[in-house]
Structures are given as structure tokens and as C-alpha cells.
Motif scaffolding. Structure first.
Motif, short mmCIF file in Angstrom:
data_model
loop_
_atom_site.label_atom_id
_atom_site.label_comp_id
_atom_site.label_asym_id
_atom_site.label_seq_id
_atom_site.Cartn_x
_atom_site.Cartn_y
_atom_site.Cartn_z
N LEU A 299 9.74 -14.72 -7.50
CA LEU A 299 10.50 -13.95 -8.34
C LEU A 299 9.60 -12.57 -8.15
N GLU A 300 10.21 -11.44 -8.35
CA GLU A 300 9.52 -10.28 -8.20
C GLU A 300 8.62 -10.18 -9.50
N PRO A 301 7.39 -9.88 -8.88
CA PRO A 301 6.25 -9.87 -9.99
C PRO A 301 6.29 -8.81 -10.92
N GLU A 302 6.13 -9.06 -12.16
CA GLU A 302 6.10 -8.12 -13.49
C GLU A 302 4.50 -7.99 -13.70
N PHE A 303 3.72 -8.75 -13.51
CA PHE A 303 2.22 -8.62 -13.79
C PHE A 303 1.58 -8.63 -12.11
N ILE A 304 0.43 -9.28 -12.20
CA ILE A 304 -0.13 -9.35 -11.04
C ILE A 304 -0.21 -10.77 -10.50
N ASN A 305 0.58 -11.59 -11.16
CA ASN A 305 0.90 -12.99 -10.45
C ASN A 305 1.80 -12.87 -9.36
N LEU A 306 1.45 -13.18 -8.20
CA LEU A 306 2.30 -13.06 -7.02
C LEU A 306 2.48 -14.51 -6.48
N CYS A 307 3.99 -15.03 -6.85
CA CYS A 307 4.38 -16.35 -6.71
C CYS A 307 5.02 -16.45 -5.31
N PHE A 308 4.77 -17.31 -4.59
CA PHE A 308 5.63 -17.16 -3.34
C PHE A 308 5.33 -18.69 -2.42
N TRP A 309 6.68 -18.57 -1.71
CA TRP A 309 6.56 -19.88 -0.80
C TRP A 309 6.35 -19.39 0.71
N PHE A 310 5.63 -20.09 1.50
CA PHE A 310 5.67 -19.88 2.86
C PHE A 310 6.45 -20.84 3.69
N VAL A 311 7.41 -20.44 4.27
CA VAL A 311 8.71 -21.38 4.92
C VAL A 311 8.00 -21.40 6.41
N PRO A 312 7.73 -22.43 7.00
CA PRO A 312 7.20 -22.66 8.37
C PRO A 312 8.43 -22.46 9.35
N ASN A 357 6.22 -26.95 -5.21
CA ASN A 357 4.84 -26.36 -5.03
C ASN A 357 5.13 -24.76 -4.20
N PHE A 358 4.45 -23.91 -4.88
CA PHE A 358 4.36 -22.57 -4.13
C PHE A 358 3.23 -21.90 -4.43
N PHE A 359 2.66 -20.93 -4.00
CA PHE A 359 1.45 -20.26 -3.73
C PHE A 359 1.29 -19.17 -5.00
N ARG A 360 0.19 -19.00 -5.52
CA ARG A 360 0.07 -18.06 -6.62
C ARG A 360 -0.93 -17.40 -6.44
N GLN A 361 -1.04 -16.11 -5.89
CA GLN A 361 -2.04 -15.22 -5.47
C GLN A 361 -2.11 -14.13 -6.30
N ILE A 362 -3.55 -13.84 -6.90
CA ILE A 362 -3.80 -12.87 -7.93
C ILE A 362 -5.09 -12.24 -7.18
N VAL A 363 -4.91 -10.77 -7.68
CA VAL A 363 -5.93 -10.21 -6.74
C VAL A 363 -6.61 -9.10 -8.20
N THR A 364 -7.91 -9.47 -8.49
CA THR A 364 -8.38 -8.95 -9.49
C THR A 364 -9.86 -8.10 -9.04
N ASN A 365 -10.29 -8.80 -7.89
CA ASN A 365 -11.74 -8.24 -7.52
C ASN A 365 -11.65 -6.82 -6.95
N PRO A 366 -12.50 -6.13 -7.65
CA PRO A 366 -12.29 -4.56 -7.22
C PRO A 366 -12.73 -4.35 -5.90
N ALA A 367 -13.40 -5.35 -5.21
CA ALA A 367 -14.16 -5.02 -3.89
C ALA A 367 -12.98 -5.53 -2.81
N VAL A 368 -11.80 -5.98 -3.14
CA VAL A 368 -10.85 -6.45 -2.23
C VAL A 368 -10.33 -5.34 -1.67
N THR A 369 -9.76 -5.25 -0.40
CA THR A 369 -9.47 -4.10 0.45
C THR A 369 -7.81 -4.58 0.68
#
Length: 387
Positions: A299-312, A357-369
Motif C-alpha cells: 500500500l502507499e506509505p502514510e508513515f515511514i513503514n514501506l511494505c512491499f513484495w519483490f516478485v521474481p 510474507n512481504f518486506f517492511r523497510q524503515i529508514v530512521t538512521n540519519p547517516a543513511v544516504t
């Protein structure tokens, strides 16, 4: 108001349940009680754990949510009425700001209206999403957290907030917030020179007033044991500084110092930039996924939880096949195993409701580029290409 530094959001939510129960049923401190509380299915598992720990039972009434995981105020109303019809006595509702998986924000204002109509304790679990209040761009997500319902006034009855999450304050740093002052009525000082406030023994009159106003010293009355070898009322100084009796723990680290140091170092604007950067990087990652084959947002993220599938490649174009979703559900665990054995990165996955099962990517580390985020997408593609 009062803040009580705690070891995490789970304990904060447990405090909320216990204080709400004591507020509604003051005799529960001595006799225990069976009562009714509700939260949506996406609420943190600590609500059920807390209910079990407090002998309320894990049959927490789960209120239906919409497709984005937000609690339905209409369904909450129905659940409360149904519970009353069954002879239960509701006392506590937990709304969530930033659910663990989907990052959903419940409609706090409408939920507060329901709580007000029924005289229920309104707790907001903002352990994850509460830091969005620091950003002028995103604080609208928590509109209604300023509501309280016992009596109607300016804020939620209680709030859980974890600065160690989105703000990346060093573990652990969490707070249980409520508007009670957590001190008792004043009494004459032993020297006779005026009055010094100190906690007073709980009585039915000062524990719970008939108009359901919160008693002063709610945490003290709910948790206090009055150990005389620690909390003598005749000390020569203002004993309201002796706050240890209002918490379950005795010895604790000064975790709030971590937040104070970060705040002093980067300021309020720096904290806001940290929040806004996390939102911006989530949006960047979502848009990059839309440009690449094989990435599908849950679904489109409302917050910083990015939920997605990778379809091979082997599954692309086969969405109508009966084995499509079972096979897709095995992709995320396989990629996770490969990345961990390779040592390239880590990301969480989970099923959710009927979704595999789907991935949930969250970016909070201020050092991430952005280069790091591009590597993340490239690595997912490399690890999943032959599945």
C-alpha cells in the motif's frame, strides 16, 4: 502533566492499562478485577501481554480496521455496546499512532468522541509515530492526540512515546505520559513552617471521585507501596522529588538524559529535520520501486513503514495462477536468508492478515544516504533474481 521514564513502549502500554483500570475500579489494587479493553488487530502485541500480566486476560476485544489498518470508530461503538449487552464493563481503549507493520494512524478525534460518550480511558500508543509531532509537516497525522475524555479537555488520558525509535535516541529511552501531577495533597510540614506536598494514603474518596475526574497522584495511588525506609514524609526537603514510588521499578537508569543530550545537541529544529528526512527517504524509496520491475507496494506509505513484495521473474505475469500467492509468500524468507548469509544487509518481513510474507523497510538512521537505498534495491534484485 506527568512523564514517567520507562524501559520501553510495552511497559508504557502496561502502565496505561493498569492506571486506567485503577481509575475505573480503585478496588482492583487490592482485589484484582476482570474488565474489558479494546484495541485494533494492528495494535502492539504488548496490549495482550499487559492484559495477561494484569490478570485481565488475553481476550482483548479487537476492533475492526479498514484496509489501511486504521481502527473504525463505528466498529468501536458497536463493540462497546455489544460488550455492555453481554454484561461486561468497558474501561480502556487503545488507539495507535504508527502501527508496527503498516504504520497506520488511527483517527484519534473520532475515537476520543466514542470514549467520551462512554466514559472510557483514552490511551494513545504513539511509541512509534509520536515523534512526528516534532515536524510541522507531519504532525497532522496525530490530530486528536490533544483530546482527553476524563473529563473532556485538552489531551489524551495517557500516551506512550519512544524517542529511541524514530528519533534514534540511544536504547532505551521511552516515556509514559499522562496529565496527572503524580503528587498527593499537601500536608503540614514536620517543622510547622508551611506545607510540604507528600503522597497520602489512598482512600475511596481521593482514588476515584464520582464525577470521574482523575485523582491527584494517580500513579502514586495506583503503584505506591509507601516503603518507610525510602519514602519518609518528614524529610527536610520537598518530598515530591521522591518519585520512585509511583513506578513499578525501583532502581532505574536515567534514560531521559539521552533524550536531553540529543535535544541539546541538535535542537528542536534538528529533531524535526530528522523526522522529515525519514519521511523523504521513504518517499524516495517508494518512487524508485515504482520505476523498477518486480517491486510491488503493499500500500502507499502514510508513515515511514514501506511494505512491499519483490516478485521474481519466474512469477511475473502469473498473478492469476492459483499457486501465485503461496509461492510469492516464500520469496521474502528466501531473500532474507541469502542476505544474512552473505552479510550484505538486513530487513524484516512478515505476513499480515490475509497478505503473504512481504518486506517492511524503515529508514530512521540519519547517516543513511540515497546511495544506500539504491544499493538496497539492487541487492534485493540480485538475491531474488533466480527464485
Amino acid at each position: 502533566g506527568c512523564s514517567c521514564p520507562l524501559t520501553g513502549g510495552s511497559i508504557s502500554n502496561m502502565y496505561a492499562i493498569n492506571v486506567a483500570r485503577f481509575h475505573r475500579f480503585p478496588e482492583s489494587r487490592r482485589k484484582g478485577s476482570c474488565a474489558w479493553l479494546s484495541s485494533p488487530p494492528g495494535s502492539h502485541y504488548s496490549i495482550q501481554k499487559g492484559a495477561a500480566f494484569l490478570s485481565i486476560g488475553t481476550d482483548v476485544h479487537l476492533v475492526d480496521t479498514n484496509e489501511r489498518g486504521k481502527m473504525s470508530p463505528e466498529e468501536l461503538e458497536k463493540a462497546i455496546e455489544r460488550a455492555k449487552t453481554e454484561g461486561a464493563e468497558p474501561f480502556f481503549v487503545c488507539a495507535t499512532c504508527g502501527t508496527t507493520v503498516l504504520g497506520a494512524f488511527d483517527p484519534l478525534g473520532s475515537i476520543a468522541d466514542v470514549c467520551q460518550r462512554h466514559g472510557l480511558w483514552f490511551h494513545v500508543d504513539a511509541a512509534w509515530g509520536g515523534s512526528a509531532l516534532l515536524s510541522g509537516k507531519h504532525r497532522h497525522l496525530l490530530a486528536g492526540i490533544e483530546r482527553r475524555v476524563n473529563p473532556p479537555s485538552s489531551e489524551a488520558d495517557s500516551v506512550a512515546w519512544n524517542p529511541h525509535k524514530m528519533l534514534t535516541v540511544g536504547l532505551q529511552c521511552a516515556a509514559f505520559l499522562l496529565r496527572d501531577t503524580s503528587v498527593g495533597p499537601t500536608a503540614p510540614s514536620p517543622s510547622g513552617g508551611g506545607s510540604a506536598p507528600h503522597p497520602t494514603p489512598p482512600t475511596p474518596q481521593n482514588q476515584l471521585r464520582g464525577d470521574h475526574h482523575l485523582p491527584q497522584g494517580l500513579l502514586q495511588h495506583c503503584h505506591g507501596a509507601g516503603a518507610t525506609y525510602l519514602f519518609q514524609p518528614d524529610k527536610f526537603y520537598d518530598v515530591t522529588y521522591d518519585t520512585g514510588d509511583k513506578s513499578l521499578q525501583c532502581g532505574r537508569r536515567v534514560d531521559c538524559l539521552k533524550l536531553w543530550l540529543l535535544w541539546k545537541a541538535i535542537g528542536t529544529e534538528g529533531l524535526a529535520r530528522r523526522v522529515e528526512r525519514a519521511f523523504a527517504f521513504t518517499r524516495y524509496l517508494a518512487e524508485e520501486m515504482k520505476r523498477r520491475d518486480g517491486f510491488q507496494l503493499v500500500l502507499e506509505p502514510e508513515f515511514i513503514n514501506l511494505c512491499f513484495w519483490f516478485v521474481p521473474p519466474s512469477l511475473r505475469g502469473r498473478e492469476g495462477s492459483p499457486d501465485y500467492w503461496p509461492k510469492l509468500g516464500k520469496v521474502a524468507p528466501a531473500i532474507k536468508e541469502r542476505m544474512m548469509k552473505k552479510g550484505s544487509m538486513m530487513v524484516g518481513y512478515q505476513p499480515h492478515g490475509t497478505k503473504v510474507n512481504f518486506f517492511r523497510q524503515i529508514v530512521t538512521n540519519p547517516a543513511v544516504t540515497k546511495d544506500d537505498l539504491d544499493f538496497f534495491l539492487d541487492e534485493i534484485e540480485r538475491l531474488g533474481q533466480d527464485l
